[in-house]
Design a protein around this motif. Structure first.
Motif, short mmCIF file in Angstrom:
data_model
loop_
_atom_site.label_atom_id
_atom_site.label_comp_id
_atom_site.label_asym_id
_atom_site.label_seq_id
_atom_site.Cartn_x
_atom_site.Cartn_y
_atom_site.Cartn_z
N VAL A 67 26.34 88.50 19.95
CA VAL A 67 25.29 87.93 20.81
C VAL A 67 25.06 86.47 20.44
O VAL A 67 25.03 85.58 21.30
N VAL A 68 24.91 86.20 19.14
CA VAL A 68 24.70 84.83 18.69
C VAL A 68 25.88 83.95 19.07
O VAL A 68 25.71 82.85 19.63
N ALA A 69 27.08 84.44 18.83
CA ALA A 69 28.27 83.65 19.14
C ALA A 69 28.35 83.35 20.64
O ALA A 69 28.67 82.22 21.04
N GLY A 70 28.05 84.34 21.46
CA GLY A 70 28.12 84.15 22.91
C GLY A 70 27.08 83.19 23.43
O GLY A 70 27.37 82.33 24.28
N LEU A 71 25.86 83.30 22.94
CA LEU A 71 24.78 82.43 23.41
C LEU A 71 25.04 80.97 23.05
O LEU A 71 24.90 80.08 23.89
N VAL A 72 25.42 80.73 21.81
CA VAL A 72 25.59 79.33 21.41
C VAL A 72 26.86 78.72 22.00
O VAL A 72 26.90 77.52 22.30
N ALA A 73 27.89 79.55 22.22
CA ALA A 73 29.13 79.02 22.80
C ALA A 73 28.90 78.51 24.21
O ALA A 73 29.54 77.53 24.64
N ALA A 74 27.99 79.16 24.94
CA ALA A 74 27.74 78.80 26.34
C ALA A 74 26.68 77.73 26.50
O ALA A 74 26.35 77.34 27.62
N ASP A 75 26.14 77.22 25.38
CA ASP A 75 24.99 76.31 25.44
C ASP A 75 25.38 74.91 24.94
O ASP A 75 25.65 74.72 23.75
N PRO A 76 25.39 73.92 25.81
CA PRO A 76 25.74 72.57 25.36
C PRO A 76 24.73 71.97 24.39
O PRO A 76 25.05 71.01 23.69
N GLY A 77 23.53 72.55 24.31
CA GLY A 77 22.52 72.06 23.37
C GLY A 77 22.51 72.81 22.05
O GLY A 77 21.56 72.66 21.27
N ARG A 78 23.55 73.58 21.77
CA ARG A 78 23.55 74.47 20.61
C ARG A 78 23.39 73.73 19.28
O ARG A 78 22.84 74.29 18.32
N ASP A 79 23.85 72.49 19.19
CA ASP A 79 23.78 71.79 17.90
C ASP A 79 22.34 71.52 17.46
O ASP A 79 22.10 71.26 16.27
N ASP A 80 21.40 71.59 18.41
CA ASP A 80 19.99 71.36 18.09
C ASP A 80 19.18 72.66 18.07
O ASP A 80 17.96 72.62 17.95
N ARG A 81 19.87 73.77 18.16
CA ARG A 81 19.19 75.06 18.25
C ARG A 81 19.22 75.81 16.92
O ARG A 81 20.10 75.59 16.08
N GLN A 82 18.30 76.76 16.84
CA GLN A 82 18.35 77.77 15.78
C GLN A 82 18.03 79.11 16.41
O GLN A 82 17.20 79.20 17.32
N LEU A 83 18.71 80.16 15.93
CA LEU A 83 18.64 81.45 16.60
C LEU A 83 18.78 82.56 15.58
O LEU A 83 19.60 82.46 14.65
N GLY A 84 17.99 83.62 15.74
CA GLY A 84 18.13 84.83 14.94
C GLY A 84 18.13 86.03 15.86
O GLY A 84 17.35 86.09 16.81
N VAL A 85 19.01 87.00 15.58
CA VAL A 85 19.14 88.19 16.44
C VAL A 85 19.35 89.42 15.56
O VAL A 85 20.10 89.37 14.58
N VAL A 86 18.70 90.52 15.93
CA VAL A 86 18.97 91.81 15.33
C VAL A 86 19.06 92.84 16.45
O VAL A 86 18.32 92.76 17.44
N GLY A 87 19.99 93.79 16.32
CA GLY A 87 20.19 94.79 17.35
C GLY A 87 19.70 96.16 16.94
O GLY A 87 18.99 96.33 15.94
N ALA A 88 20.10 97.18 17.70
CA ALA A 88 19.67 98.55 17.44
C ALA A 88 20.34 99.12 16.21
O ALA A 88 19.82 100.05 15.58
N THR A 89 21.49 98.60 15.86
CA THR A 89 22.23 99.01 14.65
C THR A 89 22.91 97.78 14.06
O THR A 89 23.01 96.75 14.71
N GLY A 90 23.38 97.92 12.85
CA GLY A 90 24.23 96.90 12.25
C GLY A 90 23.48 95.73 11.66
O GLY A 90 22.26 95.70 11.57
N VAL A 91 24.27 94.73 11.28
CA VAL A 91 23.71 93.55 10.62
C VAL A 91 23.04 92.63 11.63
O VAL A 91 23.38 92.63 12.82
N GLY A 92 22.09 91.84 11.15
CA GLY A 92 21.53 90.77 11.95
C GLY A 92 22.44 89.56 11.91
O GLY A 92 23.44 89.54 11.18
N ALA A 93 22.10 88.54 12.69
CA ALA A 93 22.91 87.33 12.73
C ALA A 93 22.00 86.14 12.98
O ALA A 93 20.94 86.25 13.61
N THR A 94 22.43 84.98 12.47
CA THR A 94 21.63 83.77 12.60
C THR A 94 22.53 82.57 12.84
O THR A 94 23.70 82.56 12.42
#
Length: 309
Positions: A67-94
Protein backbone atom coordinates in the motif's frame (compact mmCIF):
# COMPACT_ATOMS: atom_id res chain seq x y z
CA UNK A 1 5.34 18.78 11.76
CA UNK A 2 4.08 15.61 13.39
CA UNK A 3 4.71 12.26 15.02
CA UNK A 4 2.24 9.39 15.00
CA UNK A 5 1.67 5.69 15.44
CA UNK A 6 -0.69 3.44 13.49
CA UNK A 7 -1.39 0.06 15.07
CA UNK A 8 -3.52 -3.08 15.27
CA UNK A 9 -4.56 -5.02 18.37
CA UNK A 10 -3.13 -8.50 18.89
CA UNK A 11 -6.46 -10.10 18.01
CA UNK A 12 -6.93 -7.94 14.92
CA UNK A 13 -10.26 -6.54 16.12
CA UNK A 14 -9.07 -2.97 16.71
CA UNK A 15 -7.11 -0.53 14.57
CA UNK A 16 -6.07 2.97 15.52
CA UNK A 17 -3.95 6.06 15.09
CA UNK A 18 -2.50 8.44 17.67
CA UNK A 19 -0.93 11.72 16.54
CA UNK A 20 0.56 14.88 18.03
CA UNK A 21 1.89 18.01 16.33
CA UNK A 22 2.77 21.69 16.49
CA UNK A 23 -0.02 22.24 13.97
CA UNK A 24 -3.66 23.20 14.33
CA UNK A 25 -6.06 20.22 14.50
CA UNK A 26 -3.67 17.51 13.31
CA UNK A 27 -6.28 14.97 14.37
CA UNK A 28 -8.57 16.29 11.63
CA UNK A 29 -6.02 15.63 8.89
CA UNK A 30 -3.65 12.80 9.76
CA UNK A 31 -5.63 9.69 10.81
CA UNK A 32 -7.97 7.31 9.03
CA UNK A 33 -9.02 3.81 10.02
CA UNK A 34 -11.58 1.17 9.09
CA UNK A 35 -12.64 -1.69 11.36
CA UNK A 36 -10.97 -5.03 10.56
CA UNK A 37 -9.26 -3.38 7.56
CA UNK A 38 -6.46 -1.12 8.79
CA UNK A 39 -5.24 2.36 9.63
CA UNK A 40 -3.41 5.14 7.81
CA UNK A 41 -1.54 8.26 8.93
CA UNK A 42 -0.64 10.94 6.35
CA UNK A 43 1.61 13.76 7.52
CA UNK A 44 4.45 16.17 6.68
CA UNK A 45 2.99 17.71 3.49
CA UNK A 46 -0.33 15.90 4.04
CA UNK A 47 -2.03 14.15 1.13
CA UNK A 48 -5.61 13.64 2.25
CA UNK A 49 -6.25 11.27 -0.66
CA UNK A 50 -3.89 8.77 0.96
CA UNK A 51 -6.49 8.09 3.63
CA UNK A 52 -9.29 6.67 1.50
CA UNK A 53 -6.99 5.31 -1.20
CA UNK A 54 -4.93 3.50 1.40
CA UNK A 55 -7.98 2.00 3.11
CA UNK A 56 -9.39 0.92 -0.25
CA UNK A 57 -6.16 -0.93 -1.06
CA UNK A 58 -6.12 -2.56 2.38
CA UNK A 59 -9.77 -3.56 1.94
CA UNK A 60 -8.86 -5.34 -1.29
CA UNK A 61 -6.21 -7.40 0.48
CA UNK A 62 -3.06 -5.44 -0.40
CA UNK A 63 -0.41 -5.72 2.34
CA UNK A 64 0.68 -2.57 4.17
CA UNK A 65 4.18 -2.34 2.57
CA UNK A 66 2.62 -2.62 -0.88
CA UNK A 67 0.00 0.00 0.00
CA UNK A 68 2.77 2.43 0.95
CA UNK A 69 4.76 1.61 -2.17
CA UNK A 70 1.73 2.05 -4.42
CA UNK A 71 0.59 5.34 -2.90
CA UNK A 72 3.95 7.05 -3.01
CA UNK A 73 4.82 5.73 -6.48
CA UNK A 74 1.71 7.37 -7.91
CA UNK A 75 2.25 10.69 -6.10
CA UNK A 76 4.51 13.35 -7.62
CA UNK A 77 4.63 15.06 -4.21
CA UNK A 78 5.94 11.96 -2.42
CA UNK A 79 9.32 13.49 -1.54
CA UNK A 80 7.55 15.88 0.85
CA UNK A 81 5.22 13.29 2.34
CA UNK A 82 5.26 10.99 5.31
CA UNK A 83 2.99 7.97 5.60
CA UNK A 84 2.28 5.12 8.00
CA UNK A 85 0.04 2.13 7.25
CA UNK A 86 -1.04 -1.00 9.12
CA UNK A 87 -3.37 -3.68 7.76
CA UNK A 88 -5.55 -6.48 9.12
CA UNK A 89 -2.52 -8.79 9.31
CA UNK A 90 1.23 -8.60 8.91
CA UNK A 91 3.80 -5.90 9.41
CA UNK A 92 3.15 -2.20 9.27
CA UNK A 93 4.96 0.08 6.83
CA UNK A 94 6.19 3.65 6.82
CA UNK A 95 7.54 6.16 4.26
CA UNK A 96 9.52 9.35 4.77
CA UNK A 97 10.18 11.49 1.72
CA UNK A 98 13.73 12.84 1.33
CA UNK A 99 12.53 16.45 1.46
CA UNK A 100 10.75 16.12 4.83
CA UNK A 101 12.19 18.54 7.39
CA UNK A 102 14.72 16.90 9.74
CA UNK A 103 14.75 15.05 11.92
CA UNK A 104 12.38 12.81 9.97
CA UNK A 105 12.02 9.05 9.81
CA UNK A 106 10.05 6.03 10.94
CA UNK A 107 10.08 2.44 12.07
CA UNK A 108 7.65 -0.46 11.63
CA UNK A 109 7.01 -3.92 12.99
CA UNK A 110 4.32 -6.55 13.30
CA UNK A 111 1.04 -4.65 13.54
CA UNK A 112 2.46 -1.13 13.96
CA UNK A 113 4.33 1.74 12.33
CA UNK A 114 5.66 4.93 13.94
CA UNK A 115 6.88 8.02 12.11
CA UNK A 116 7.62 11.68 12.61
CA UNK A 117 9.16 14.80 11.11
CA UNK A 118 10.62 18.02 12.54
CA UNK A 119 11.36 15.94 15.63
CA UNK A 120 13.85 16.47 18.43
CA UNK A 121 15.70 13.45 17.03
CA UNK A 122 15.41 9.74 16.19
CA UNK A 123 15.01 8.97 19.88
CA UNK A 124 11.42 10.28 19.65
CA UNK A 125 10.40 7.44 17.34
CA UNK A 126 12.43 5.04 19.51
CA UNK A 127 10.37 6.14 22.52
CA UNK A 128 7.08 5.70 20.66
CA UNK A 129 8.18 2.22 19.57
CA UNK A 130 9.36 1.14 23.01
CA UNK A 131 6.19 2.36 24.74
CA UNK A 132 4.02 0.57 22.19
CA UNK A 133 5.91 -2.71 22.47
CA UNK A 134 6.04 -2.46 26.25
CA UNK A 135 2.34 -1.66 26.67
CA UNK A 136 0.80 -4.97 25.65
CA UNK A 137 -1.20 -5.28 28.88
CA UNK A 138 -2.90 -1.89 28.44
CA UNK A 139 -6.30 -1.43 26.79
CA UNK A 140 -5.70 -0.65 23.12
CA UNK A 141 -6.62 3.05 23.20
CA UNK A 142 -4.50 3.62 26.30
CA UNK A 143 -1.61 1.75 24.70
CA UNK A 144 -1.73 4.14 21.74
CA UNK A 145 -1.91 7.11 24.09
CA UNK A 146 1.04 5.78 26.13
CA UNK A 147 3.11 5.55 22.96
CA UNK A 148 2.16 9.10 22.00
CA UNK A 149 2.96 10.39 25.48
CA UNK A 150 6.37 8.68 25.39
CA UNK A 151 7.20 10.45 22.14
CA UNK A 152 6.05 13.75 23.60
CA UNK A 153 8.19 13.27 26.71
CA UNK A 154 11.17 12.43 24.49
CA UNK A 155 10.93 15.85 22.84
CA UNK A 156 8.27 15.28 20.18
CA UNK A 157 7.87 18.01 17.59
CA UNK A 158 10.90 20.25 18.17
CA UNK A 159 8.83 23.37 17.39
CA UNK A 160 6.54 22.74 20.37
CA UNK A 161 3.03 21.45 21.04
CA UNK A 162 -0.40 22.37 19.75
CA UNK A 163 -2.71 19.48 18.88
CA UNK A 164 -3.25 15.73 19.29
CA UNK A 165 -5.74 13.11 18.19
CA UNK A 166 -6.75 9.53 18.90
CA UNK A 167 -8.85 7.37 16.58
CA UNK A 168 -9.75 3.72 17.34
CA UNK A 169 -12.19 1.59 15.35
CA UNK A 170 -13.81 -1.75 16.11
CA UNK A 171 -16.67 -3.46 14.31
CA UNK A 172 -19.86 -2.30 16.07
CA UNK A 173 -17.72 -0.88 18.86
CA UNK A 174 -19.18 2.63 18.62
CA UNK A 175 -21.96 4.20 20.62
CA UNK A 176 -24.73 1.66 21.38
CA UNK A 177 -23.22 -0.66 18.76
CA UNK A 178 -24.45 1.58 15.93
CA UNK A 179 -21.05 2.36 14.39
CA UNK A 180 -17.40 1.38 14.36
CA UNK A 181 -15.77 4.49 15.89
CA UNK A 182 -14.85 3.22 19.34
CA UNK A 183 -12.78 6.32 20.21
CA UNK A 184 -12.55 9.51 18.17
CA UNK A 185 -11.02 12.31 20.24
CA UNK A 186 -9.21 15.49 19.21
CA UNK A 187 -7.42 18.32 20.95
CA UNK A 188 -7.14 20.99 18.26
CA UNK A 189 -5.29 23.82 20.03
CA UNK A 190 -3.85 23.42 23.52
CA UNK A 191 -0.53 24.12 25.31
CA UNK A 192 -0.31 20.47 26.45
CA UNK A 193 -2.42 18.54 23.96
CA UNK A 194 -1.25 15.02 24.82
CA UNK A 195 -2.12 15.48 28.50
CA UNK A 196 -5.46 16.97 27.51
CA UNK A 197 -6.09 14.00 25.22
CA UNK A 198 -5.52 11.75 28.22
CA UNK A 199 -8.08 13.69 30.24
CA UNK A 200 -10.62 13.33 27.45
CA UNK A 201 -9.93 9.60 27.20
CA UNK A 202 -10.61 9.27 30.94
CA UNK A 203 -14.01 10.91 30.46
CA UNK A 204 -14.72 8.79 27.39
CA UNK A 205 -13.88 5.64 29.37
CA UNK A 206 -16.23 6.63 32.18
CA UNK A 207 -19.12 7.42 29.86
CA UNK A 208 -18.86 4.85 27.10
CA UNK A 209 -16.90 1.77 28.18
CA UNK A 210 -19.05 -1.27 28.87
CA UNK A 211 -19.13 -2.32 32.53
CA UNK A 212 -17.06 -5.28 33.72
CA UNK A 213 -19.60 -8.03 34.57
CA UNK A 214 -17.34 -9.27 37.37
CA UNK A 215 -17.65 -5.96 39.24
CA UNK A 216 -21.42 -5.36 38.95
CA UNK A 217 -23.35 -5.03 42.21
CA UNK A 218 -26.86 -6.39 42.79
CA UNK A 219 -29.45 -3.66 43.31
CA UNK A 220 -30.93 -5.25 46.39
CA UNK A 221 -31.06 -4.75 50.13
CA UNK A 222 -29.42 -1.69 51.69
CA UNK A 223 -27.69 -0.78 48.42
CA UNK A 224 -31.03 -0.55 46.63
CA UNK A 225 -32.30 1.69 49.40
CA UNK A 226 -29.26 3.95 49.17
CA UNK A 227 -29.55 4.22 45.39
CA UNK A 228 -33.26 5.07 45.66
CA UNK A 229 -32.49 7.84 48.15
CA UNK A 230 -29.68 9.23 46.02
CA UNK A 231 -31.90 9.22 42.94
CA UNK A 232 -34.67 11.03 44.83
CA UNK A 233 -32.15 13.65 45.93
CA UNK A 234 -31.03 14.05 42.33
CA UNK A 235 -34.58 14.70 41.16
CA UNK A 236 -35.36 11.19 39.88
CA UNK A 237 -37.49 9.60 42.63
CA UNK A 238 -38.39 5.95 42.43
CA UNK A 239 -42.13 5.52 41.90
CA UNK A 240 -43.70 3.82 44.91
CA UNK A 241 -40.61 4.03 47.11
CA UNK A 242 -40.98 5.39 50.65
CA UNK A 243 -39.53 8.82 51.42
CA UNK A 244 -36.02 8.99 52.89
CA UNK A 245 -36.01 8.52 56.67
CA UNK A 246 -33.14 10.91 57.42
CA UNK A 247 -34.88 14.04 58.66
CA UNK A 248 -33.98 17.40 57.19
CA UNK A 249 -31.81 16.11 54.33
CA UNK A 250 -32.81 14.70 50.95
CA UNK A 251 -30.28 11.85 51.04
CA UNK A 252 -30.82 9.07 53.53
CA UNK A 253 -31.85 5.45 53.89
CA UNK A 254 -35.05 4.05 52.46
CA UNK A 255 -36.49 0.60 52.60
CA UNK A 256 -35.08 -1.72 49.93
CA UNK A 257 -37.31 -1.71 46.83
CA UNK A 258 -39.02 -4.98 46.00
CA UNK A 259 -41.46 -6.22 43.38
CA UNK A 260 -42.83 -3.46 41.12
CA UNK A 261 -40.77 -0.85 42.97
CA UNK A 262 -37.60 -2.71 41.97
CA UNK A 263 -38.60 -2.21 38.34
CA UNK A 264 -39.24 1.44 39.07
CA UNK A 265 -35.73 1.69 40.57
CA UNK A 266 -34.24 0.56 37.27
CA UNK A 267 -36.40 3.12 35.46
CA UNK A 268 -35.37 5.96 37.78
CA UNK A 269 -31.73 4.97 37.49
CA UNK A 270 -32.03 4.93 33.70
CA UNK A 271 -33.59 8.40 33.73
CA UNK A 272 -30.76 9.79 35.85
CA UNK A 273 -28.08 7.96 33.83
CA UNK A 274 -29.48 9.41 30.60
CA UNK A 275 -29.20 12.88 32.10
CA UNK A 276 -25.56 12.15 33.04
CA UNK A 277 -24.72 10.40 29.72
CA UNK A 278 -24.00 7.12 31.51
CA UNK A 279 -26.63 5.00 29.79
CA UNK A 280 -24.01 2.73 28.17
CA UNK A 281 -23.05 1.48 31.64
CA UNK A 282 -26.51 0.36 32.73
CA UNK A 283 -27.40 -3.30 33.44
CA UNK A 284 -30.94 -4.20 34.64
CA UNK A 285 -31.21 -4.94 38.38
CA UNK A 286 -27.48 -4.30 38.87
CA UNK A 287 -25.22 -1.27 39.09
CA UNK A 288 -21.72 -0.56 37.85
CA UNK A 289 -19.50 0.60 40.77
CA UNK A 290 -18.36 3.50 38.61
CA UNK A 291 -21.98 4.59 38.13
CA UNK A 292 -22.63 4.21 41.86
CA UNK A 293 -19.61 6.35 42.73
CA UNK A 294 -20.67 9.04 40.26
CA UNK A 295 -24.17 9.04 41.77
CA UNK A 296 -22.72 9.38 45.26
CA UNK A 297 -20.46 12.26 44.19
CA UNK A 298 -23.40 13.98 42.51
CA UNK A 299 -25.42 13.78 45.72
CA UNK A 300 -22.59 15.34 47.74
CA UNK A 301 -22.66 18.39 45.46
CA UNK A 302 -26.42 18.91 45.63
CA UNK A 303 -27.58 22.16 47.26
CA UNK A 304 -28.25 21.85 50.98
CA UNK A 305 -31.96 21.72 51.88
CA UNK A 306 -33.60 24.94 53.06
CA UNK A 307 -35.27 25.20 56.43
CA UNK A 308 -38.77 23.78 56.26
CA UNK A 309 -38.03 21.55 53.23
Amino acid sequence: MTFSIVARSADGRLHGVAVASKFLAAGALVPAAEAEVGAVATQAHVNLAYRQQGLALLRSGVAAPDVVAGLVAADPGRDDRQLGVVGATGVGATWTGPRCHPWAGGQAGDGWAAQGNILAGPHVVDAVRDAWLGGATLPFARRLLAALRAGDEAGGDRRGRQSAGLLVVERRGGYAGTGDELVDLRVDDHPDPTAELGRLLDIHTMLFDRPDPATLLDLAGPLAGEVAALLAAAGHPVAGAPAPVTAGHPVGAVAAPAGPVAVALDEALAAWAGWENLEERLVPERIDPLVLEHLRRSAVHLPAPRAGD
